[in-house]
Design a protein around this motif. Structure first.
Motif, PDB file in Angstrom:
ATOM      1  N   GLY A   1       0.875  -1.235  -0.020  1.00 43.85           N
ATOM      2  CA  GLY A   1       0.023  -0.111   0.113  1.00 43.85           C
ATOM      3  C   GLY A   1       0.910   1.011   0.030  1.00 43.85           C
ATOM      4  N   ASN A   2       0.163   2.569  -0.232  1.00 41.80           N
ATOM      5  CA  ASN A   2       1.003   3.741  -0.275  1.00 41.80           C
ATOM      6  C   ASN A   2       1.520   3.864   1.181  1.00 41.80           C
ATOM      7  N   CYS A   3       1.115   3.136   2.261  1.00 36.86           N
ATOM      8  CA  CYS A   3       1.637   3.654   3.356  1.00 36.86           C
ATOM      9  C   CYS A   3       3.210   2.806   3.714  1.00 36.86           C
TER      10      CYS A   3
ATOM     11  N   ILE B   1      -7.841  -3.693   6.790  1.00 35.49           N
ATOM     12  CA  ILE B   1      -7.299  -2.616   6.315  1.00 35.49           C
ATOM     13  C   ILE B   1      -8.297  -2.042   5.367  1.00 35.49           C
ATOM     14  N   VAL B   2      -8.158  -0.616   5.181  1.00 34.69           N
ATOM     15  CA  VAL B   2      -8.921   0.333   4.336  1.00 34.69           C
ATOM     16  C   VAL B   2      -8.240   1.183   3.677  1.00 34.69           C
ATOM     17  N   ALA B   3      -8.482   1.716   2.222  1.00 29.01           N
ATOM     18  CA  ALA B   3      -7.930   2.585   1.407  1.00 29.01           C
ATOM     19  C   ALA B   3      -8.842   4.098   1.595  1.00 29.01           C
ATOM     20  N   ILE B   4      -8.002   5.080   1.768  1.00 28.73           N
ATOM     21  CA  ILE B   4      -8.906   6.245   1.622  1.00 28.73           C
ATOM     22  C   ILE B   4      -8.848   6.888   0.583  1.00 28.73           C
ATOM     23  N   PRO B   5      -9.550   7.761  -0.067  1.00 24.84           N
ATOM     24  CA  PRO B   5      -9.460   8.614  -1.334  1.00 24.84           C
ATOM     25  C   PRO B   5      -8.025   9.235  -1.450  1.00 24.84           C
TER      26      PRO B   5
ATOM     27  N   ASP C   1      -3.372  12.557  -0.326  1.00 26.77           N
ATOM     28  CA  ASP C   1      -2.337  13.567  -0.554  1.00 26.77           C
ATOM     29  C   ASP C   1      -2.305  14.706   0.233  1.00 26.77           C
ATOM     30  N   GLU C   2      -3.647  15.267   0.403  1.00 24.83           N
ATOM     31  CA  GLU C   2      -3.877  16.428   1.264  1.00 24.83           C
ATOM     32  C   GLU C   2      -3.417  16.344   2.698  1.00 24.83           C
TER      33      GLU C   2
ATOM     34  N   SER D   1      -4.029   4.091  -0.469  1.00 28.04           N
ATOM     35  CA  SER D   1      -5.101   5.106  -1.049  1.00 28.04           C
ATOM     36  C   SER D   1      -5.711   4.607  -2.257  1.00 28.04           C
ATOM     37  N   CYS D   2      -6.983   5.184  -2.348  1.00 28.60           N
ATOM     38  CA  CYS D   2      -7.979   4.781  -3.408  1.00 28.60           C
ATOM     39  C   CYS D   2      -7.939   5.639  -4.528  1.00 28.60           C
ATOM     40  N   PRO D   3      -7.287   5.449  -5.641  1.00 27.16           N
ATOM     41  CA  PRO D   3      -7.494   6.273  -6.778  1.00 27.16           C
ATOM     42  C   PRO D   3      -8.766   6.897  -7.181  1.00 27.16           C
ATOM     43  N   SER D   4      -9.783   5.558  -7.333  1.00 23.17           N
ATOM     44  CA  SER D   4     -10.841   5.883  -7.928  1.00 23.17           C
ATOM     45  C   SER D   4     -11.944   6.340  -6.971  1.00 23.17           C
ATOM     46  N   CYS D   5     -11.734   6.299  -5.477  1.00 20.93           N
ATOM     47  CA  CYS D   5     -12.670   6.908  -4.653  1.00 20.93           C
ATOM     48  C   CYS D   5     -12.954   8.417  -4.599  1.00 20.93           C
TER      49      CYS D   5
END
Length: 111
Positions: A47-49, A59-63, A68-69, A97-101
């Motif tokens: 994951g990005n982390c 686990i979850v992926a946030i938008p 990025d924010e 992170s979730c690119p499509s969210c």
């Protein structure tokens, strides 16, 4: 003799009560924010982390925009998720992170 026993019993009781009294401490709580959105499914991996995860990890992926924010500072945070249609709850740790969210959406590993 009885007064000495009574005195020491009382003293001992008072000491125990003082020791077992709760100590007031201050705890800083994290800010809680509620979001509404859609849950999507994703296949875990690296994951990005920066952690490798499997389908057995909660686990979850946030938008991607939110990731990025916050410059990835959400990594490792636990999220409480409620399926409003069933009332079921789930806890997941932010690991990707979730690119499509869209805003409020989450990517969730289903297991």
């Amino acid at each position: 003799m009885v007064s000495c026993v009574t005195f020491f019993s009382t003293l001992f009781t008072m000491i125990l009560m003082a020791i077992s009294s709760p100590v007031k401490t201050s705890v800083e709580l994290d800010k809680r924010i509620s979001h509404a959105g859609t849950g999507t499914w994703f296949q875990p991996g690296l994951g990005n982390c920066g952690n490798w995860n499997t389908a057995n990890d909660p686990i979850v992926a946030i938008p991607k925009d939110l990731y990025d924010e916050n410059n990835g500072s959400n990594c490792g945070q636990w999220i409480h998720i409620t399926d409003e249609s069933t009332g079921k709850t789930f806890f997941g740790r932010t690991e990707d992170s979730c690119p499509s969210c869209r805003s409020g959406d989450l990517g969730i590993v289903l297991f």
